[in-house]
Design a protein around this motif. Structure first.
Motif, PDB file in Angstrom:
ATOM      1  N   GLU A 146     -53.654 -17.731  20.561  1.00 35.47           N
ATOM      2  CA  GLU A 146     -54.200 -18.891  20.609  1.00 35.47           C
ATOM      3  C   GLU A 146     -53.503 -20.092  19.831  1.00 35.47           C
ATOM      4  N   LEU A 147     -53.043 -19.642  18.711  1.00 32.58           N
ATOM      5  CA  LEU A 147     -52.438 -20.521  17.899  1.00 32.58           C
ATOM      6  C   LEU A 147     -51.000 -21.014  18.511  1.00 32.58           C
ATOM      7  N   ALA A 148     -50.430 -20.045  19.116  1.00 32.06           N
ATOM      8  CA  ALA A 148     -48.959 -20.493  19.762  1.00 32.06           C
ATOM      9  C   ALA A 148     -49.298 -21.258  21.134  1.00 32.06           C
ATOM     10  N   ALA A 149     -50.421 -21.116  21.857  1.00 26.81           N
ATOM     11  CA  ALA A 149     -50.802 -21.808  23.068  1.00 26.81           C
ATOM     12  C   ALA A 149     -51.468 -23.273  22.541  1.00 26.81           C
ATOM     13  N   GLY A 150     -51.312 -23.588  21.361  1.00 29.44           N
ATOM     14  CA  GLY A 150     -51.975 -24.642  20.982  1.00 29.44           C
ATOM     15  C   GLY A 150     -53.503 -24.961  21.063  1.00 29.44           C
ATOM     16  N   ARG A 151     -54.042 -23.884  21.213  1.00 29.41           N
ATOM     17  CA  ARG A 151     -55.675 -24.319  21.423  1.00 29.41           C
ATOM     18  C   ARG A 151     -56.152 -24.438  20.091  1.00 29.41           C
ATOM     19  N   ILE A 152     -55.551 -23.933  19.030  1.00 32.56           N
ATOM     20  CA  ILE A 152     -56.285 -24.187  17.773  1.00 32.56           C
ATOM     21  C   ILE A 152     -55.610 -25.570  17.282  1.00 32.56           C
ATOM     22  N   GLU A 153     -56.286 -26.878  16.965  1.00 32.43           N
ATOM     23  CA  GLU A 153     -55.775 -28.098  16.726  1.00 32.43           C
ATOM     24  C   GLU A 153     -56.391 -28.623  15.270  1.00 32.43           C
ATOM     25  N   LEU A 154     -55.490 -29.080  14.409  1.00 26.98           N
ATOM     26  CA  LEU A 154     -56.128 -29.677  13.315  1.00 26.98           C
ATOM     27  C   LEU A 154     -56.313 -31.247  13.744  1.00 26.98           C
ATOM     28  N   LYS A 155     -57.501 -31.486  13.234  1.00 28.64           N
ATOM     29  CA  LYS A 155     -57.970 -32.935  13.645  1.00 28.64           C
ATOM     30  C   LYS A 155     -58.593 -33.708  12.588  1.00 28.64           C
ATOM     31  N   PHE A 156     -59.011 -35.080  12.748  1.00 25.60           N
ATOM     32  CA  PHE A 156     -59.553 -35.719  11.765  1.00 25.60           C
ATOM     33  C   PHE A 156     -60.763 -36.518  12.318  1.00 25.60           C
ATOM     34  N   ASP A 157     -61.912 -36.375  11.456  1.00 26.28           N
ATOM     35  CA  ASP A 157     -62.901 -37.322  12.018  1.00 26.28           C
ATOM     36  C   ASP A 157     -63.298 -38.537  11.036  1.00 26.28           C
ATOM     37  N   PRO A 158     -62.847 -39.701  11.765  1.00 27.41           N
ATOM     38  CA  PRO A 158     -62.696 -41.083  10.931  1.00 27.41           C
ATOM     39  C   PRO A 158     -64.444 -41.484  10.362  1.00 27.41           C
ATOM     40  N   VAL A 159     -65.093 -41.014  11.073  1.00 32.24           N
ATOM     41  CA  VAL A 159     -66.798 -41.408  10.656  1.00 32.24           C
ATOM     42  C   VAL A 159     -66.930 -40.626   9.492  1.00 32.24           C
ATOM     43  N   ALA A 160     -66.803 -39.225   9.319  1.00 37.07           N
ATOM     44  CA  ALA A 160     -67.089 -38.406   8.511  1.00 37.07           C
ATOM     45  C   ALA A 160     -65.955 -38.245   7.243  1.00 37.07           C
ATOM     46  N   ALA A 161     -64.783 -38.833   7.622  1.00 35.30           N
ATOM     47  CA  ALA A 161     -63.765 -38.840   6.907  1.00 35.30           C
ATOM     48  C   ALA A 161     -63.418 -37.412   6.380  1.00 35.30           C
ATOM     49  N   ARG A 162     -63.401 -36.559   7.634  1.00 34.08           N
ATOM     50  CA  ARG A 162     -63.324 -35.089   7.298  1.00 34.08           C
ATOM     51  C   ARG A 162     -62.167 -34.451   8.252  1.00 34.08           C
ATOM     52  N   PHE A 163     -61.600 -33.539   7.709  1.00 36.76           N
ATOM     53  CA  PHE A 163     -60.614 -33.028   8.353  1.00 36.76           C
ATOM     54  C   PHE A 163     -61.049 -31.502   8.874  1.00 36.76           C
ATOM     55  N   TYR A 164     -60.326 -31.103  10.038  1.00 38.03           N
ATOM     56  CA  TYR A 164     -61.269 -30.122  10.705  1.00 38.03           C
ATOM     57  C   TYR A 164     -60.294 -29.456  11.829  1.00 38.03           C
ATOM     58  N   VAL A 165     -60.519 -28.160  12.097  1.00 37.46           N
ATOM     59  CA  VAL A 165     -59.978 -27.472  13.086  1.00 37.46           C
ATOM     60  C   VAL A 165     -60.866 -27.117  14.152  1.00 37.46           C
ATOM     61  N   GLN A 166     -60.390 -27.717  15.345  1.00 41.24           N
ATOM     62  CA  GLN A 166     -60.982 -27.410  16.539  1.00 41.24           C
ATOM     63  C   GLN A 166     -60.482 -26.472  17.585  1.00 41.24           C
ATOM     64  N   TYR A 167     -61.426 -25.529  18.078  1.00 44.76           N
ATOM     65  CA  TYR A 167     -60.895 -24.737  19.131  1.00 44.76           C
ATOM     66  C   TYR A 167     -62.250 -24.647  20.254  1.00 44.76           C
ATOM     67  N   GLY A 168     -61.807 -25.340  21.121  1.00 37.75           N
ATOM     68  CA  GLY A 168     -62.758 -25.584  22.410  1.00 37.75           C
ATOM     69  C   GLY A 168     -64.099 -26.399  21.746  1.00 37.75           C
ATOM     70  N   PRO A 169     -65.241 -26.002  21.908  1.00 39.66           N
ATOM     71  CA  PRO A 169     -66.452 -26.637  21.416  1.00 39.66           C
ATOM     72  C   PRO A 169     -66.759 -26.371  19.668  1.00 39.66           C
ATOM     73  N   HIS A 170     -65.916 -25.520  19.136  1.00 36.71           N
ATOM     74  CA  HIS A 170     -65.924 -24.814  17.843  1.00 36.71           C
ATOM     75  C   HIS A 170     -65.436 -25.821  17.022  1.00 36.71           C
ATOM     76  N   VAL A 171     -65.975 -26.118  15.743  1.00 40.13           N
ATOM     77  CA  VAL A 171     -65.209 -26.857  14.799  1.00 40.13           C
ATOM     78  C   VAL A 171     -65.324 -26.412  13.615  1.00 40.13           C
ATOM     79  N   CYS A 172     -64.535 -26.163  12.634  1.00 38.80           N
ATOM     80  CA  CYS A 172     -64.301 -25.506  11.562  1.00 38.80           C
ATOM     81  C   CYS A 172     -63.608 -26.518  10.428  1.00 38.80           C
ATOM     82  N   PRO A 173     -64.662 -26.991   9.309  1.00 35.13           N
ATOM     83  CA  PRO A 173     -64.252 -28.045   8.509  1.00 35.13           C
ATOM     84  C   PRO A 173     -63.127 -27.306   7.530  1.00 35.13           C
ATOM     85  N   ILE A 174     -62.151 -28.244   7.152  1.00 33.93           N
ATOM     86  CA  ILE A 174     -60.998 -27.968   6.205  1.00 33.93           C
ATOM     87  C   ILE A 174     -61.786 -28.058   4.898  1.00 33.93           C
TER      88      ILE A 174
END
Length: 954
Positions: A146-174
């Motif tokens: 899944e990592l190699a396929a690019g389905r696990i992505e690092l993102k940023f939420d500007p409202v919460a000022a939070r970095f998180y990893v997203q996989y489909g509907p699942h969110v995991c805060p950094i």
């Protein structure tokens, strides 16, 4: 608001909201219920159709209309003198996704999260890869894939000022301890400045406050400069580039969560789930702070008078149900002047009763559903139906053996992580004591597995780490079975585990290892909780031992309860098919039939808790109440049914798949085929013509949905974890083939003809079941829509939209007897429900808690009668019903001809001579003669059931 006299269960979701319920309030009131019994009100995962996956205990679900809509509904309900009972889920929350703030916080801050102790997370896993982490088994494939396929992505939420990893509907805060590295990866001066507050950050509470300040600055920067600088930093973790992907991997390895393939959950999950459902995490409601946080909204709604009672979901999942119920009652009692109304969802095994020391009104009614269901079955059918099933399946074992097989499989394949948690808790106790330190993990594991497999009930309820005499009654069953099954070398470990699981106080358990292999540790539980507590207070070092023992007991109980449910309800009941009407939640198929005497005994016990619910249908039932009532008729014609099964199997043989193929099991297979025929007989609508192509196809679609679930739940040739889609497709193709339009003069005609034959007796059973629910001690509960015929199957079929308009249009003042001739439209059932709810409204105490007196029948057909009297003060009700009617019916109307009753009569209690009794179902008034008996040829000439009262309709 007083306690309920009758409840109506409503399943709320975005398609049926508070406002939708409000729109039907006129109908609910006219029907005669006193309380709406609502499915969970709190905010659940988006789109939830049931509400049991709560993500926010503090808010009323916006999808249901929010708190404003709930209060509008409550206000109108209370204006009518009615009330609301709310379903509540204290045991678990919905996790995964992106909406549970408590769960996201522990993913972000780990064991130092403010909510780290809200969930049953094992932060000290023996697996180094999970130590201090939460397993997140939501990936669709291996992590690396899944990592190699690019389905696990690092993102940023500007409202919460939070970095998180997203996989489909699942969110995991950094974790913010990594924010400095993330911001500096862009090599920009402005981001380097923003990284400052995050430098040297730890997860300690003080540093979490410092991180919040850093986030404020980050948020202000994004509001002015936009997200382009942040996006540039995220490029350093893009999965498109191998170097960046490795950087993302190393970042993920530092987090307080471990993303993993969903298949790892079975073996490696390090937090308590609801059963084996990985999207539901257990909540530690036994902790005072968690209890208050979980119930804050509930208490506010109760204090404000919005809700009037509570139904507690899955009480057996809690660490200490009795303690929980005590605390809940105390808190609710402090908020309102009236005593709180609390019922609990509890499955009771055969012979088990709700514990006397639980301060609740009773259960949600599965026990009554089982009692009345067994009453409808003819005990004479048990043996021939078992022989027929053995011939079909090649297996003549009782259901109990199927359940034991399923328990072994569930423990090995679905709940090994939960078994490991119990074993490690007990092994830690062993390691603390010099006398037992050499007891191995493997020996404890073996012992616990055997105890769990043979455990006869859902769980026990020890107090302060000690089992009571009643607990030992059940625990000893498992203990003796384990002793017989285990190798002799394991008996010493069995004695230790017995002691540590509450057989002895901790100080006695410490020396249990010296008692010799397999010798029982001394039973000290009868001394009571007080002595254990006193010992704890006088000897402080014992406190640790007591905590360890209580922890092990809680974990053991939180293993046996889901094991029993998964193995029995969700596996064995889909494998064993003697007669599916006894394969129901809370029932034991080996307990095939009950006599009227058995039913009377159960009802008299029920008087001890006259405010417990009486259910015959729920949102969790396997088959609708009228499906079960019709299938019960097969117990009366066992020989004919067995012959019919053989004939249909021969008739449809050409539609089987792969039959005769070398090395291939044919589809659907003999057991599935036999259970499919039972299902079709049970759910075929009374008015469905086999020539109605659209109607038959609609039924086939519903049954196909049931069939898929049944196949996967059985876990024999396919299952939920690794489905065999080809086999499933072949089974469904078989179903659609045998119900195809071209079969209208063959199997379809035979099926419809057989249903027409048994349906009148099934309707008698349905009406009897309805009357018994509405006249037995307790509070009758109606499940949405079942006031008409309920030919539903397991969920989601039993949660289909209800046509309330047609039900409201069918309400009138005509007596049920006037509608019996047209019984297929079910209005006779609706009228029966309404009439008997009116009796309960006129004299609430009479049928709820009045004296219960079994009545004797004499005469030629005495075996086909069940009767009892209810008395409260000067008010009487005499309930008489036709029992096991198949052999007495002559036509297609569910009514025994008067002459068939011959001299059969019911003897009445003394004091009713010359009394005038009005039958609320037929509108006929009867005068009791000097013989103090009622002839059934008179009483049951208009309806197969009668409820005769000293009260008139007036």
């Amino acid at each position: 608001m007083t306690h309920p006299r009758a409840t109506l269960r409503l399943q709320l979701h975005q398609g049926f909201t508070f406002d939708d319920a409000l729109a039907q309030l006129d109908y609910f009131a006219a029907l005669g219920v006193s309380h709406l019994y609502l499915s969970p009100l709190t905010t659940a995962q988006p789109g939830s159709m049931h509400g049991y996956d709560t993500v926010d205990y503090g808010t009323v679900s916006a999808e249901l209309g929010g708190e404003g809509a709930l209060r509008r509904l409550a206000a109108k309900v209370h204006e009518r003198g009615m009330g609301i009972v709310a379903d509540f889920v204290p045991n678990h929350m919905g996790v995964g996704g992106a909406h549970n703030a408590w769960w996201l916080d522990i993913l972000e801050w780990g064991r130092h999260s403010a909510y780290a102790r809200h969930f049953d997370v094992d932060w000290h896993s023996p697996d180094p890869a999970l130590r201090g982490k939460v397993l997140m088994p939501f990936l669709g494939a291996q992590y690396g894939e899944e990592l190699a396929a690019g389905r696990i992505e690092l993102k940023f939420d500007p409202v919460a000022a939070r970095f998180y990893v997203q996989y489909g509907p699942h969110v995991c805060p950094i974790c913010p301890t990594d924010y400095a590295v993330l911001l500096q990866s862009a090599n920009r001066a402005d981001l380097n400045t923003l990284a400052g507050p995050f430098q040297g950050l730890t997860t300690q509470p003080d540093d979490q406050a410092r991180a919040a300040a850093g986030r404020d600055a980050l948020r202000a920067f994004v509001e002015s400069a936009g997200t382009d600088p942040i996006d540039f930093a995220l490029e350093s973790y893009s999965t498109a580039d191998p170097v960046a992907r490795d950087r993302l991997h190393r970042l993920l390895e530092r987090q307080h969560f471990r993303l993993a393939w969903w298949r790892t959950a079975t073996d490696e999950i390090n937090w308590r789930r609801f059963f084996d459902v990985t999207t539901l995490a257990g909540v530690r409601v036994e902790r005072h702070d968690v209890f208050e946080a979980v119930h804050k909204l509930l208490f506010r709604l109760y204090a404000d008078g919005v809700i009037d009672g509570v139904r507690i979901d899955h009480v057996d999942g809690l660490a200490d149900p009795r303690e929980y119920c005590e605390r809940l009652r105390q808190r609710l009692a402090a908020l309102r002047a009236m005593p709180p109304f609390i019922v609990v969802e509890k499955i009771l095994a055969h012979g088990e009763t709700l514990r006397d020391d639980w301060p609740v009104q009773g259960t949600t009614g599965y026990d009554f559903m089982n009692d009345v269901g067994a009453l409808l079955h003819d005990p004479a059918g048990a043996a021939p139906l078992a022989e027929a099933w053995a011939a079909i399946s090649g297996d003549d074992r009782p259901f109990q053996d199927y359940a034991l097989d399923a328990r072994r499989e569930m423990l090995a394949a679905y709940l090994p992580a939960e078994l490991d948690h119990v074993t490690r808790a007990l092994h830690r106790i062993a390691r603390e004591l010099p006398a037992t330190r050499d007891t191995t993990y493997a020996s404890v594991h073996r012992v616990v597995a055997h105890l769990a497999i043979y455990f006869p009930i859902y769980r026990i309820y020890p107090v302060n780490g000690l089992r009571s005499a009643l607990d030992n009654r059940y625990f000893d069953v498992a203990l003796e079975a384990a002793r017989r099954a285990l190798p002799r070398a394991s008996l010493a470990a069995l004695g230790l585990v017995d002691a540590w699981l509450g057989g002895s106080a901790p100080e006695a358990a410490a020396s249990a290892g010296n008692s010799g292999g397999g010798v029982k540790a001394p039973r000290t539980a009868q001394a009571g909780a007080g002595s254990a507590q006193a010992s704890t207070q006088s000897n402080p070092p014992l406190s640790h031992a007591l905590i360890a023992q209580r922890t092990a007991l809680a974990l053991f109980s939180q293993l046996t309860a889901p094991l029993a449910a998964k193995a029995t309800e969700d596996t064995a009941l889909y494998r064993y098919g003697r007669l599916l009407s006894r394969n129901e939640v809370g029932a034991d198929p080996d307990d095939f039939a009950r006599t009227p005497h058995d039913f009377h005994v159960a009802n008299r016990l029920r008087q001890r808790r006259p405010f417990g619910l009486l259910a015959t249908a729920t949102h969790d039932h396997k088959r609708g109440e009228d499906v079960r009532a019709r299938l019960a008729v097969l117990s009366e014609i066992a020989g004919d049914w067995s012959a019919t099964l053989r004939a249909w199997s021969t008739l449809n043989q050409t539609h089987r798949r792969n039959e005769g193929a070398a090395g291939t099991l044919w589809s659907p297979g003999p057991t599935v085929e036999a259970m499919l025929y039972q299902t079709l007989v049970g759910c075929w609508p009374p008015d469905l013509d086999p020539g109605d192509e659209a109607g038959v196809h609609a039924l086939a679609e519903r049954v196909a949905q049931w069939l898929l679930k049944a196949l996967r739940e059985a876990k024999l040739r396919t299952n939920w974890l690794s489905p065999d889609e080809q086999y499933e497709s072949e089974c469904q193709a078989f179903l659609f083939d045998i119900l195809a339009p071209q079969r209208r003069d063959g199997f379809l005609q035979a099926l419809a003809g057989f249903v027409a034959r048994v349906a009148p007796a099934g309707a008698v059973n349905s009406l009897l079941q309805t009357v018994l629910r509405l006249t037995s001690p307790g509070i009758p509960d109606l499940y949405q829509g079942t006031e008409l015929w309920d030919f539903s199957l397991v969920d989601p079929d039993n949660r289909r939209p209800v046509d309330y308009a047609s039900r409201a249009a069918a309400l009138d003042d005509r007596a049920p007897a006037a509608k019996l001739e047209e019984w297929r439209n079910a209005q006779v059932k609706l009228a029966t429900v309404r009439r008997l709810l009116a009796v309960r409204e006129r004299a609430p105490e009479l049928l709820r808690e009045g004296e219960y007196l079994p009545l004797m029948a004499n005469g030629a057909q005495a075996a086909h009668v069940i009767a009892f009297a209810r008395r409260h003060g000067n008010a009487w009700a005499i309930v008489i019903g036709t029992h096991l009617a198949a052999g007495l019916l002559d036509g297609d109307t569910p009514l025994v001809a008067t002459e068939r009753w011959e001299d059969t009569a019911v003897e009445l209690p003394k004091g009713l001579a010359e009394a005038s009794l009005h039958d609320w179902l037929s509108e006929i008034t009867h005068t009791v003669g000097n013989g103090n008996a009622l002839a059934l040829r008179d009483i049951l000439k208009a309806m197969p059931v009668a409820v005769l009262c000293t009260l008139t309709r007036g």
